[in-house]
Design an enzyme around this catalytic site. Structure first.
Site, PDB file in Angstrom:
ATOM      1  CB  SER A 125      -0.858  -0.028   1.271  1.00 53.87           C
ATOM      2  OG  SER A 125      -1.456   1.221   1.481  1.00 53.87           O
ATOM      3  CE1 TYR A 151      -4.212  -2.845   5.356  1.00 49.03           C
ATOM      4  CE2 TYR A 151      -3.782  -0.492   5.266  1.00 49.03           C
ATOM      5  CZ  TYR A 151      -3.976  -1.695   4.624  1.00 49.03           C
ATOM      6  OH  TYR A 151      -3.921  -1.748   3.261  1.00 49.03           O
ATOM      7  CE  LYS A 155      -1.494  -4.225   3.152  1.00 53.75           C
ATOM      8  NZ  LYS A 155      -1.747  -5.537   2.536  1.00 53.75           N
TER       9      LYS A 155
HETATM   10  C1  WQD Z   1     -10.137   8.916   0.647  1.00 56.15           C
HETATM   11  C2  WQD Z   1     -10.534  10.365   0.920  1.00 56.15           C
HETATM   12  C3  WQD Z   1     -11.008  10.847   3.225  1.00 56.15           C
HETATM   13  C4  WQD Z   1     -14.586   8.400   3.609  1.00 56.15           C
HETATM   14  C5  WQD Z   1      -7.140   4.152   2.896  1.00 56.15           C
HETATM   15  C6  WQD Z   1      -5.986   3.482   3.588  1.00 56.15           C
HETATM   16  C7  WQD Z   1      -5.064   2.880   2.591  1.00 56.15           C
HETATM   17  C8  WQD Z   1      -5.792   1.926   1.692  1.00 56.15           C
HETATM   18  C9  WQD Z   1      -6.993   2.583   1.083  1.00 56.15           C
HETATM   19  C10 WQD Z   1      -6.565  -0.337   1.937  1.00 56.15           C
HETATM   20  C11 WQD Z   1      -9.902  10.932   2.197  1.00 56.15           C
HETATM   21  C12 WQD Z   1     -12.238  11.037   2.361  1.00 56.15           C
HETATM   22  C13 WQD Z   1     -13.456   9.038   3.145  1.00 56.15           C
HETATM   23  C14 WQD Z   1     -15.756   9.178   3.868  1.00 56.15           C
HETATM   24  C15 WQD Z   1     -14.563  11.145   3.134  1.00 56.15           C
HETATM   25  N1  WQD Z   1      -6.163   0.772   2.445  1.00 56.15           N
HETATM   26  N2  WQD Z   1     -13.439  10.379   2.906  1.00 56.15           N
HETATM   27  N3  WQD Z   1     -15.700  10.529   3.606  1.00 56.15           N
HETATM   28  O1  WQD Z   1      -7.607   7.124   3.448  1.00 56.15           O
HETATM   29  O2  WQD Z   1      -6.761   7.488   1.089  1.00 56.15           O
HETATM   30  O3  WQD Z   1      -6.673   5.234   2.100  1.00 56.15           O
HETATM   31  O4  WQD Z   1      -7.783   3.217   2.071  1.00 56.15           O
HETATM   32  O5  WQD Z   1      -6.971  -1.305   2.216  1.00 56.15           O
HETATM   33  O6  WQD Z   1      -4.058   2.222   3.260  1.00 56.15           O
HETATM   34  O7  WQD Z   1      -5.312   4.428   4.383  1.00 56.15           O
HETATM   35  O8  WQD Z   1      -8.861   6.151   1.437  1.00 56.15           O
HETATM   36  O9  WQD Z   1     -11.218   6.001   0.733  1.00 56.15           O
HETATM   37  O10 WQD Z   1     -10.682   6.081   3.201  1.00 56.15           O
HETATM   38  O11 WQD Z   1     -10.379   8.144   1.838  1.00 56.15           O
HETATM   39  O12 WQD Z   1     -14.590  12.370   2.941  1.00 56.15           O
HETATM   40  O13 WQD Z   1     -16.801   8.679   4.312  1.00 56.15           O
HETATM   41  O14 WQD Z   1     -11.946  10.419   1.137  1.00 56.15           O
HETATM   42  O15 WQD Z   1     -10.949  11.826   4.222  1.00 56.15           O
HETATM   43  O16 WQD Z   1      -9.631  12.285   1.933  1.00 56.15           O
HETATM   44  P1  WQD Z   1      -7.436   6.614   2.088  1.00 56.15           P
HETATM   45  P2  WQD Z   1     -10.348   6.510   1.828  1.00 56.15           P
END
Ligand code: WQD
Length: 338
Positions: A125, A151, A155
Protein backbone atom coordinates in the site's frame (compact mmCIF):
# COMPACT_ATOMS: atom_id res chain seq x y z
CA UNK A 1 0.04 -23.81 -18.27
CA UNK A 2 1.27 -21.97 -15.17
CA UNK A 3 -0.61 -22.22 -11.87
CA UNK A 4 -0.99 -19.19 -9.62
CA UNK A 5 -2.09 -19.39 -5.99
CA UNK A 6 -4.19 -16.35 -5.08
CA UNK A 7 -4.59 -15.90 -1.32
CA UNK A 8 -7.65 -13.83 -0.47
CA UNK A 9 -8.90 -14.47 -3.99
CA UNK A 10 -12.56 -13.91 -3.08
CA UNK A 11 -11.95 -10.32 -1.93
CA UNK A 12 -12.39 -7.15 -3.93
CA UNK A 13 -9.00 -6.99 -5.66
CA UNK A 14 -8.39 -10.74 -5.48
CA UNK A 15 -11.59 -11.56 -7.37
CA UNK A 16 -10.85 -9.11 -10.18
CA UNK A 17 -7.32 -10.51 -10.38
CA UNK A 18 -8.67 -14.05 -10.79
CA UNK A 19 -10.75 -12.90 -13.79
CA UNK A 20 -7.68 -11.47 -15.52
CA UNK A 21 -5.51 -14.49 -14.68
CA UNK A 22 -8.11 -16.89 -16.12
CA UNK A 23 -8.54 -14.69 -19.20
CA UNK A 24 -4.76 -14.76 -19.70
CA UNK A 25 -4.59 -18.56 -19.62
CA UNK A 26 -3.35 -19.24 -16.08
CA UNK A 27 -4.64 -21.99 -13.82
CA UNK A 28 -5.99 -20.31 -10.73
CA UNK A 29 -6.11 -21.68 -7.21
CA UNK A 30 -7.84 -19.57 -4.59
CA UNK A 31 -7.20 -19.86 -0.88
CA UNK A 32 -9.64 -17.86 1.24
CA UNK A 33 -11.16 -18.18 4.70
CA UNK A 34 -14.19 -16.07 3.68
CA UNK A 35 -13.84 -13.89 6.77
CA UNK A 36 -14.71 -10.84 4.69
CA UNK A 37 -16.04 -12.34 1.44
CA UNK A 38 -18.39 -15.01 0.10
CA UNK A 39 -17.94 -18.18 -1.96
CA UNK A 40 -20.56 -16.75 -4.35
CA UNK A 41 -17.88 -14.31 -5.56
CA UNK A 42 -15.83 -17.22 -6.91
CA UNK A 43 -18.86 -18.51 -8.83
CA UNK A 44 -19.28 -15.09 -10.38
CA UNK A 45 -15.60 -14.91 -11.37
CA UNK A 46 -15.98 -18.31 -13.04
CA UNK A 47 -19.07 -17.10 -14.85
CA UNK A 48 -17.29 -13.99 -16.20
CA UNK A 49 -14.23 -15.95 -17.37
CA UNK A 50 -16.07 -19.10 -18.48
CA UNK A 51 -13.43 -21.17 -16.65
CA UNK A 52 -13.19 -22.80 -13.26
CA UNK A 53 -11.12 -22.11 -10.18
CA UNK A 54 -9.80 -24.65 -7.69
CA UNK A 55 -10.97 -23.34 -4.34
CA UNK A 56 -9.52 -24.08 -0.91
CA UNK A 57 -11.48 -22.73 2.04
CA UNK A 58 -8.37 -22.39 4.18
CA UNK A 59 -7.13 -19.99 6.80
CA UNK A 60 -3.55 -18.93 6.10
CA UNK A 61 -2.73 -19.38 9.79
CA UNK A 62 -3.34 -23.12 9.39
CA UNK A 63 0.13 -24.18 8.22
CA UNK A 64 -0.75 -27.83 7.59
CA UNK A 65 -3.64 -26.88 5.34
CA UNK A 66 -1.53 -24.32 3.51
CA UNK A 67 1.08 -27.03 2.91
CA UNK A 68 -1.60 -29.33 1.53
CA UNK A 69 -2.31 -26.78 -1.24
CA UNK A 70 1.36 -26.83 -2.28
CA UNK A 71 1.45 -30.62 -1.92
CA UNK A 72 -1.52 -31.11 -4.24
CA UNK A 73 -0.57 -28.55 -6.90
CA UNK A 74 2.51 -27.35 -8.76
CA UNK A 75 2.37 -23.66 -7.94
CA UNK A 76 4.52 -21.34 -10.05
CA UNK A 77 3.86 -18.15 -8.10
CA UNK A 78 1.76 -16.73 -5.28
CA UNK A 79 -0.21 -13.49 -5.28
CA UNK A 80 -0.82 -12.63 -1.64
CA UNK A 81 -3.92 -10.54 -0.89
CA UNK A 82 -5.19 -12.28 2.25
CA UNK A 83 -5.17 -10.01 5.28
CA UNK A 84 -7.20 -7.73 7.48
CA UNK A 85 -7.41 -4.25 6.00
CA UNK A 86 -9.62 -1.88 7.99
CA UNK A 87 -7.44 0.99 9.17
CA UNK A 88 -9.75 2.06 12.04
CA UNK A 89 -10.37 -1.47 13.29
CA UNK A 90 -6.63 -2.11 13.34
CA UNK A 91 -6.21 0.74 15.85
CA UNK A 92 -8.74 -0.96 18.15
CA UNK A 93 -7.40 -4.51 17.70
CA UNK A 94 -3.67 -4.26 16.96
CA UNK A 95 -2.88 -7.74 18.26
CA UNK A 96 -5.44 -9.32 15.94
CA UNK A 97 -4.01 -7.42 12.97
CA UNK A 98 -0.38 -8.29 13.70
CA UNK A 99 -1.23 -11.91 14.39
CA UNK A 100 -3.32 -12.40 11.28
CA UNK A 101 -1.30 -10.42 8.76
CA UNK A 102 2.25 -11.13 9.97
CA UNK A 103 1.87 -14.72 11.16
CA UNK A 104 -0.36 -15.43 8.14
CA UNK A 105 2.23 -14.46 5.54
CA UNK A 106 4.92 -16.27 7.56
CA UNK A 107 2.99 -19.55 7.22
CA UNK A 108 2.72 -18.97 3.49
CA UNK A 109 6.42 -18.18 3.22
CA UNK A 110 7.30 -21.28 5.25
CA UNK A 111 5.20 -23.42 2.92
CA UNK A 112 6.74 -21.75 -0.15
CA UNK A 113 10.23 -22.53 1.16
CA UNK A 114 9.27 -26.12 1.94
CA UNK A 115 7.88 -26.71 -1.55
CA UNK A 116 10.47 -24.69 -3.48
CA UNK A 117 8.18 -21.92 -4.67
CA UNK A 118 10.08 -18.62 -4.64
CA UNK A 119 7.96 -16.18 -6.64
CA UNK A 120 5.60 -13.83 -4.84
CA UNK A 121 3.57 -10.74 -5.65
CA UNK A 122 2.56 -8.87 -2.50
CA UNK A 123 -0.40 -6.55 -2.08
CA UNK A 124 1.21 -3.56 -0.36
CA UNK A 125 0.00 0.00 0.00
CA UNK A 126 1.02 3.60 -0.57
CA UNK A 127 0.55 3.93 3.18
CA UNK A 128 4.17 2.71 3.56
CA UNK A 129 5.34 6.17 2.42
CA UNK A 130 4.03 7.57 5.70
CA UNK A 131 3.41 11.26 6.32
CA UNK A 132 6.83 12.82 5.73
CA UNK A 133 7.43 12.08 2.06
CA UNK A 134 5.95 14.65 -0.34
CA UNK A 135 3.71 13.55 -3.24
CA UNK A 136 4.26 12.29 -5.87
CA UNK A 137 5.63 9.20 -4.15
CA UNK A 138 8.62 7.51 -5.77
CA UNK A 139 9.65 3.95 -4.91
CA UNK A 140 13.12 4.88 -3.71
CA UNK A 141 11.80 7.30 -1.09
CA UNK A 142 12.41 6.04 2.45
CA UNK A 143 9.65 3.84 3.81
CA UNK A 144 8.20 5.29 7.01
CA UNK A 145 9.57 3.90 10.27
CA UNK A 146 5.97 3.50 11.38
CA UNK A 147 2.57 4.10 9.84
CA UNK A 148 -0.34 5.85 11.54
CA UNK A 149 -2.12 2.50 12.03
CA UNK A 150 -1.24 -1.10 12.91
CA UNK A 151 -2.73 -2.04 9.52
CA UNK A 152 -0.16 0.19 7.80
CA UNK A 153 2.58 -1.16 10.03
CA UNK A 154 1.82 -4.71 8.87
CA UNK A 155 2.46 -3.55 5.28
CA UNK A 156 5.76 -1.92 6.30
CA UNK A 157 6.83 -5.02 8.27
CA UNK A 158 5.91 -7.48 5.53
CA UNK A 159 7.80 -5.44 2.93
CA UNK A 160 10.84 -5.65 5.20
CA UNK A 161 10.45 -9.40 5.77
CA UNK A 162 10.28 -10.04 2.04
CA UNK A 163 13.25 -7.77 1.28
CA UNK A 164 15.32 -9.59 3.92
CA UNK A 165 14.40 -13.00 2.49
CA UNK A 166 15.32 -11.92 -1.04
CA UNK A 167 18.62 -10.42 0.16
CA UNK A 168 19.94 -13.83 1.26
CA UNK A 169 18.07 -16.04 -1.22
CA UNK A 170 19.18 -15.01 -4.71
CA UNK A 171 16.63 -17.39 -6.24
CA UNK A 172 13.72 -15.50 -4.75
CA UNK A 173 11.70 -13.00 -6.73
CA UNK A 174 9.20 -10.63 -5.10
CA UNK A 175 7.28 -7.61 -6.31
CA UNK A 176 5.82 -5.32 -3.65
CA UNK A 177 2.86 -3.59 -5.29
CA UNK A 178 2.09 -0.31 -3.56
CA UNK A 179 -1.53 0.47 -4.31
CA UNK A 180 -2.96 3.93 -4.34
CA UNK A 181 -6.81 4.11 -4.15
CA UNK A 182 -8.45 1.28 -6.13
CA UNK A 183 -12.11 1.90 -6.97
CA UNK A 184 -14.66 0.86 -9.60
CA UNK A 185 -15.66 -2.61 -10.65
CA UNK A 186 -15.52 -5.15 -13.46
CA UNK A 187 -17.67 -3.93 -16.32
CA UNK A 188 -19.90 -7.00 -16.14
CA UNK A 189 -21.36 -5.42 -12.98
CA UNK A 190 -21.42 -8.74 -11.12
CA UNK A 191 -18.31 -8.34 -8.98
CA UNK A 192 -17.14 -5.20 -7.18
CA UNK A 193 -16.21 -3.76 -3.82
CA UNK A 194 -18.57 -5.40 -1.38
CA UNK A 195 -17.53 -4.50 2.16
CA UNK A 196 -19.44 -5.95 5.09
CA UNK A 197 -21.11 -3.24 7.22
CA UNK A 198 -20.58 0.50 6.91
CA UNK A 199 -17.70 1.21 4.51
CA UNK A 200 -14.57 3.02 5.70
CA UNK A 201 -13.38 3.99 2.24
CA UNK A 202 -15.01 6.76 0.29
CA UNK A 203 -16.01 4.95 -2.90
CA UNK A 204 -18.08 2.11 -1.43
CA UNK A 205 -19.63 4.75 0.85
CA UNK A 206 -20.65 6.84 -2.17
CA UNK A 207 -22.01 3.70 -3.82
CA UNK A 208 -24.23 2.99 -0.80
CA UNK A 209 -25.48 6.57 -0.71
CA UNK A 210 -26.26 6.40 -4.44
CA UNK A 211 -28.75 3.54 -3.93
CA UNK A 212 -30.23 4.95 -0.73
CA UNK A 213 -28.61 2.42 1.62
CA UNK A 214 -26.91 5.25 3.51
CA UNK A 215 -28.48 8.70 3.79
CA UNK A 216 -25.57 11.09 3.33
CA UNK A 217 -21.82 11.19 2.67
CA UNK A 218 -19.67 12.93 5.26
CA UNK A 219 -16.80 14.80 3.62
CA UNK A 220 -13.93 14.85 6.07
CA UNK A 221 -12.54 18.36 5.89
CA UNK A 222 -12.64 21.17 3.30
CA UNK A 223 -9.87 23.28 4.81
CA UNK A 224 -6.87 21.44 3.37
CA UNK A 225 -4.29 23.27 1.30
CA UNK A 226 -5.73 22.03 -2.01
CA UNK A 227 -7.66 23.88 -4.76
CA UNK A 228 -11.12 23.02 -3.37
CA UNK A 229 -10.00 22.36 0.22
CA UNK A 230 -10.73 18.59 0.13
CA UNK A 231 -8.11 15.84 0.09
CA UNK A 232 -6.57 14.64 -3.15
CA UNK A 233 -6.07 10.95 -3.87
CA UNK A 234 -4.81 8.89 -6.81
CA UNK A 235 -7.87 6.79 -7.67
CA UNK A 236 -7.18 3.81 -9.91
CA UNK A 237 -9.66 1.53 -11.70
CA UNK A 238 -9.51 -1.91 -10.12
CA UNK A 239 -9.15 -3.53 -13.56
CA UNK A 240 -6.12 -1.34 -14.33
CA UNK A 241 -4.74 -2.31 -10.91
CA UNK A 242 -5.12 -6.04 -11.52
CA UNK A 243 -3.51 -5.75 -14.96
CA UNK A 244 -0.51 -4.43 -13.04
CA UNK A 245 -0.57 -7.71 -11.08
CA UNK A 246 -0.38 -9.73 -14.26
CA UNK A 247 2.66 -7.71 -15.30
CA UNK A 248 4.17 -8.38 -11.86
CA UNK A 249 3.55 -12.13 -12.21
CA UNK A 250 5.29 -12.08 -15.55
CA UNK A 251 8.14 -10.07 -14.00
CA UNK A 252 8.75 -12.49 -11.10
CA UNK A 253 8.84 -15.37 -13.59
CA UNK A 254 11.76 -13.75 -15.42
CA UNK A 255 13.67 -11.78 -12.76
CA UNK A 256 15.12 -12.12 -9.27
CA UNK A 257 15.20 -9.82 -6.26
CA UNK A 258 12.69 -7.65 -4.47
CA UNK A 259 11.14 -4.67 -6.26
CA UNK A 260 8.67 -2.15 -4.85
CA UNK A 261 6.40 -0.80 -7.60
CA UNK A 262 3.68 1.85 -7.33
CA UNK A 263 0.34 1.11 -8.94
CA UNK A 264 -1.32 4.45 -9.43
CA UNK A 265 -2.35 6.75 -12.26
CA UNK A 266 -0.05 9.61 -11.30
CA UNK A 267 -3.08 11.92 -11.23
CA UNK A 268 -4.88 13.38 -8.24
CA UNK A 269 -8.65 13.84 -7.80
CA UNK A 270 -10.26 15.70 -4.90
CA UNK A 271 -13.15 14.36 -2.83
CA UNK A 272 -15.51 16.93 -4.37
CA UNK A 273 -14.34 16.09 -7.89
CA UNK A 274 -14.98 12.41 -7.19
CA UNK A 275 -18.51 13.14 -5.98
CA UNK A 276 -19.25 15.19 -9.10
CA UNK A 277 -17.82 12.49 -11.39
CA UNK A 278 -19.97 9.85 -9.70
CA UNK A 279 -23.11 11.98 -10.00
CA UNK A 280 -22.45 12.55 -13.69
CA UNK A 281 -21.74 8.89 -14.42
CA UNK A 282 -24.75 7.62 -12.50
CA UNK A 283 -27.38 10.33 -12.72
CA UNK A 284 -27.83 9.73 -8.96
CA UNK A 285 -27.63 12.53 -6.41
CA UNK A 286 -24.99 12.17 -3.69
CA UNK A 287 -26.03 14.36 -0.77
CA UNK A 288 -23.06 15.29 1.37
CA UNK A 289 -22.14 17.43 4.34
CA UNK A 290 -18.76 18.86 5.26
CA UNK A 291 -17.43 17.61 8.57
CA UNK A 292 -14.15 18.02 10.44
CA UNK A 293 -10.95 16.36 9.29
CA UNK A 294 -10.54 12.61 9.85
CA UNK A 295 -7.57 11.76 12.07
CA UNK A 296 -4.58 10.48 10.11
CA UNK A 297 -5.61 11.83 6.68
CA UNK A 298 -2.92 13.40 4.50
CA UNK A 299 -3.90 16.31 2.21
CA UNK A 300 -2.41 15.05 -1.04
CA UNK A 301 -1.22 11.60 -2.10
CA UNK A 302 -0.54 10.41 -5.62
CA UNK A 303 1.94 8.18 -7.37
CA UNK A 304 4.90 8.70 -9.55
CA UNK A 305 3.95 5.89 -11.94
CA UNK A 306 7.14 5.83 -14.04
CA UNK A 307 8.70 2.69 -12.55
CA UNK A 308 5.72 0.52 -13.49
CA UNK A 309 5.91 1.90 -17.02
CA UNK A 310 9.65 1.23 -17.18
CA UNK A 311 9.61 -2.26 -15.64
CA UNK A 312 6.23 -3.57 -16.82
CA UNK A 313 5.26 -1.30 -19.75
CA UNK A 314 2.12 -0.75 -17.67
CA UNK A 315 0.05 2.35 -17.22
CA UNK A 316 -3.55 3.05 -16.32
CA UNK A 317 -6.07 3.15 -19.16
CA UNK A 318 -9.31 4.12 -17.42
CA UNK A 319 -10.20 7.59 -16.16
CA UNK A 320 -12.28 8.68 -13.18
CA UNK A 321 -15.50 8.69 -15.28
CA UNK A 322 -15.05 5.02 -16.23
CA UNK A 323 -14.27 4.16 -12.58
CA UNK A 324 -17.52 5.82 -11.50
CA UNK A 325 -19.59 4.34 -14.35
CA UNK A 326 -18.42 0.81 -13.54
CA UNK A 327 -18.85 1.33 -9.80
CA UNK A 328 -22.40 2.54 -10.40
CA UNK A 329 -23.13 -0.41 -12.71
CA UNK A 330 -22.08 -2.79 -9.92
CA UNK A 331 -24.04 -1.15 -7.10
CA UNK A 332 -27.23 -0.66 -9.09
CA UNK A 333 -27.20 -4.37 -9.96
CA UNK A 334 -26.22 -5.38 -6.40
CA UNK A 335 -27.72 -2.80 -4.03
CA UNK A 336 -27.65 -5.31 -1.18
CA UNK A 337 -24.14 -6.52 -1.97
CA UNK A 338 -23.19 -10.02 -3.11
C1 WQD B 1 -10.14 8.92 0.65
C2 WQD B 1 -10.53 10.37 0.92
C3 WQD B 1 -11.01 10.85 3.23
C4 WQD B 1 -14.59 8.40 3.61
C5 WQD B 1 -7.14 4.15 2.90
C6 WQD B 1 -5.99 3.48 3.59
C7 WQD B 1 -5.06 2.88 2.59
C8 WQD B 1 -5.79 1.93 1.69
C9 WQD B 1 -6.99 2.58 1.08
C10 WQD B 1 -6.57 -0.34 1.94
C11 WQD B 1 -9.90 10.93 2.20
C12 WQD B 1 -12.24 11.04 2.36
C13 WQD B 1 -13.46 9.04 3.14
C14 WQD B 1 -15.76 9.18 3.87
C15 WQD B 1 -14.56 11.14 3.13
N1 WQD B 1 -6.16 0.77 2.44
N2 WQD B 1 -13.44 10.38 2.91
N3 WQD B 1 -15.70 10.53 3.61
O1 WQD B 1 -7.61 7.12 3.45
O2 WQD B 1 -6.76 7.49 1.09
O3 WQD B 1 -6.67 5.23 2.10
O4 WQD B 1 -7.78 3.22 2.07
O5 WQD B 1 -6.97 -1.31 2.22
O6 WQD B 1 -4.06 2.22 3.26
O7 WQD B 1 -5.31 4.43 4.38
O8 WQD B 1 -8.86 6.15 1.44
O9 WQD B 1 -11.22 6.00 0.73
O10 WQD B 1 -10.68 6.08 3.20
O11 WQD B 1 -10.38 8.14 1.84
O12 WQD B 1 -14.59 12.37 2.94
O13 WQD B 1 -16.80 8.68 4.31
O14 WQD B 1 -11.95 10.42 1.14
O15 WQD B 1 -10.95 11.83 4.22
O16 WQD B 1 -9.63 12.28 1.93
P1 WQD B 1 -7.44 6.61 2.09
P2 WQD B 1 -10.35 6.51 1.83
Amino acid sequence: MKTILVTGGAGYIGSHTCVELLNSGYNVIVMDNFSNSKPEVIKRVERIAGKSIKLYETDMLDYDKVCRIFEENRISAVIHFAGLKAVGESCEKPAAYYYNNICGIMEIIRAMIKYGCNKLVFSSSATVYGTDNPAPYVEDMPVAAASSSPYGNTKIMIERILADICAVNPDWSVVLLRYFNPIGAHESGIIGDNPVGIPNNIFPYIQKVSVGKLPILRVFGNDYDTPDGTCIRDYIHVVDLVKGHLCAVDYVMKNKGCEPVNLGSGKGTSVLELITAFEEASGAKIPYEIQGRRAGDIAVTYANAEKALRLFSWKTLYDINKMCADGWNFIKNNPNGI
